[in-house]
Design an enzyme around this catalytic site. Structure first.
Site, PDB file in Angstrom:
ATOM      1  N   CYS A  58      -6.273  -1.730  -4.859  1.00 15.90           N
ATOM      2  CA  CYS A  58      -7.105  -2.519  -5.778  1.00 15.90           C
ATOM      3  C   CYS A  58      -7.403  -1.797  -7.087  1.00 15.90           C
ATOM      4  O   CYS A  58      -7.858  -2.430  -8.041  1.00 15.90           O
ATOM      5  CB  CYS A  58      -8.416  -2.905  -5.111  1.00 15.90           C
ATOM      6  SG  CYS A  58      -8.206  -3.992  -3.685  1.00 15.90           S
TER       7      CYS A  58
ATOM      8  N   HIS B 126     -10.402 -11.825  -7.556  1.00 18.77           N
ATOM      9  CA  HIS B 126      -9.901 -10.448  -7.550  1.00 18.77           C
ATOM     10  C   HIS B 126      -8.374 -10.461  -7.428  1.00 18.77           C
ATOM     11  O   HIS B 126      -7.833 -10.359  -6.323  1.00 18.77           O
ATOM     12  CB  HIS B 126     -10.552  -9.708  -6.382  1.00 18.77           C
ATOM     13  CG  HIS B 126     -10.123  -8.303  -6.172  1.00 18.77           C
ATOM     14  ND1 HIS B 126      -9.520  -7.521  -7.137  1.00 18.77           N
ATOM     15  CD2 HIS B 126     -10.224  -7.506  -5.062  1.00 18.77           C
ATOM     16  CE1 HIS B 126      -9.269  -6.318  -6.629  1.00 18.77           C
ATOM     17  NE2 HIS B 126      -9.684  -6.295  -5.377  1.00 18.77           N
TER      18      HIS B 126
ATOM     19  N   CYS C 149     -13.417   0.086  -5.798  1.00 16.22           N
ATOM     20  CA  CYS C 149     -13.090   0.665  -4.498  1.00 16.22           C
ATOM     21  C   CYS C 149     -11.616   0.407  -4.219  1.00 16.22           C
ATOM     22  O   CYS C 149     -11.014  -0.526  -4.767  1.00 16.22           O
ATOM     23  CB  CYS C 149     -13.971   0.068  -3.407  1.00 16.22           C
ATOM     24  SG  CYS C 149     -13.820  -1.723  -3.192  1.00 16.22           S
TER      25      CYS C 149
END
Length: 410
Positions: A92, A366, A396
């Site tokens: 991510c 996201h 994160c």
């Protein structure tokens, strides 16, 4: 090391990441990224041939997102063959890592002008298409470190921190309200562009995921997303996923599964890129930069709880910048799950009013490989709009990592 300047940033709208349902689901990811590159070149006005490299984050690098999507998007955009491309995967954090890698090239003096960002078409290349497990099926590693699915990690954080279902729902509701206000006030308009199909018809010109009519009552009615998954018996001795996580955290007697589809990040398609340049390039071409990259950092933490490393990554970046958390005007902390920014804010003692002021991934979605670049572009726009000086962007990352970048407005 030389200064690294941000000349401009653009992003696509984020479309719902459902095959055949989202507005961007009929756009090949190479073409989506190509349109984003073209918009950046048009907006900035730089000579494309001067671009030394295109560094792109992408998490699921298989199928349509395989075969070095960065280079293929450069070709799809019709850019000169001389412009190279490379693709990065730090889960991510990929989009922000791509920007940081590009910044290192400029800071070293090896490159003068670089494009960096990310892409993820989650409707066309589903999350987990490359591998079902974070350990990629390595049973020896799994015996040492049971890396449970991230939703269970998010619930484990909430359990350890005492974040209740009401707490995470309240955070999610605020994210939706902030995004609703930002959209109404046109706060994303400077960076956003309309995506078109092969015939030039606009298919999406605004973010598709936000739900401005979200209520706390509605959020409270949603079913926990990870209760059944946590109960799945997958251990070598019949342990559930919850059991495996609790074996690492024996003080936890039961994981409170507080996260739902309403207080977790949305699955979406999207692309975002930024343009980085050296001072000498800006001076030689009469370009006025918008911001400067001050410091970057990555940090590792326990891979079972997995999502806590934005705090140490941010601390490292702040130390390199000789700043304190209180010195940062705006924080963009990726909302993978509500517990992540809540945990980070608690650990760094950040004023809640400075966090994700225009909403986050809970409301906006996201797009894994692109999110870091989306957040950085949003931070640049908001620094200018609000007449603020500094921002810290952090995410994160799977496997227990975190990444952070500090920028200041020029």
């Amino acid at each position: 090391m030389k200064d690294v300047y941000i000349l401009d940033a653009v992003r696509s709208p984020r479309g719902r990441g459902r095959a055949g349902k989202g507005a961007l689901s009929n756009i090949h990811p190479q073409e989506l990224l190509a349109q984003t590159l073209l918009r950046l070149a048009q907006k900035s006005g730089v000579a494309i041939a001067d671009i030394a490299d295109v560094v792109i984050g992408c998490v699921t690098q298989v199928g349509e997102q395989g075969a070095c999507i960065a280079r293929n998007a450069v070709l799809a955009a019709g850019w000169p063959y001389s412009v190279t491309g490379t693709t990065v995967n730090r889960f991510c954090g990929s989009g922000l890592q791509a920007i940081n890698f590009a910044a290192y090239g400029v800071a070293s003096g090896e490159q003068e002008l670089v494009v960096a960002g990310g892409i993820e078409s989650m409707s066309r290349v589903a999350m987990g298409s490359d591998t079902q497990y974070l350990d990629a099926g390595n049973l020896a590693l799994r015996a040492k470190l049971p890396m449970v699915p991230q939703g269970i990690s998010g619930d484990l954080i909430a359990t350890l921190e005492g974040f209740t279902r009401a707490d995470v729902d309240a955070f999610a509701f605020e994210s939706q309200q902030k995004a609703k206000r930002a959209i109404a006030e046109g706060r994303f308009d400077k960076s956003l562009f309309a995506v078109t199909d092969g015939d030039g018809k606009v298919v999406l010109d605004k973010d598709e995921h936000p739900r401005g009519d979200t209520t706390l009552e509605g959020l409270g009615q949603l079913k926990s997303a990870f209760t059944d998954l946590g109960a799945a018996k997958v251990g070598p001795n019949g342990e559930s996923l919850d059991d495996l996580a609790m074996a690492v955290y024996p003080s936890v007697k039961a994981i409170d599964h507080v996260h739902t589809g309403g207080n977790s990040s949305g699955i979406v398609d999207g692309a975002a890129v930024v343009l980085l340049a050296s001072k000498s390039y800006c001076d030689a071409h009469g370009l006025k930069p918008r911001a400067r990259i001050v410091a970057t950092a990555t940090a590792g933490d326990d891979p079972v709880i997995m999502l806590t490393a934005p705090a140490p990554a941010s601390k490292k970046a702040l130390a390199r910048a000789r700043m304190n958390a209180s010195d940062i005007d705006l924080w963009e902390i990726n909302e993978a799950f509500a517990s992540v920014p809540m945990y980070t804010a608690r650990r760094l003692e950040i004023d809640h009013a400075r966090i994700n002021v225009n909403g986050g991934a809970i409301a906006l979605g996201h797009p894994l490989g692109a999110t870091g670049a989306c957040l950085l572009g949003t931070a640049v726009d908001e620094l200018e709009r609000a007449n603020k000086a500094s921002a810290l962007i952090t995410l994160c990352i799977g496997g227990g990592m975190g990444i952070a970048t500090i920028i200041e407005r020029v």
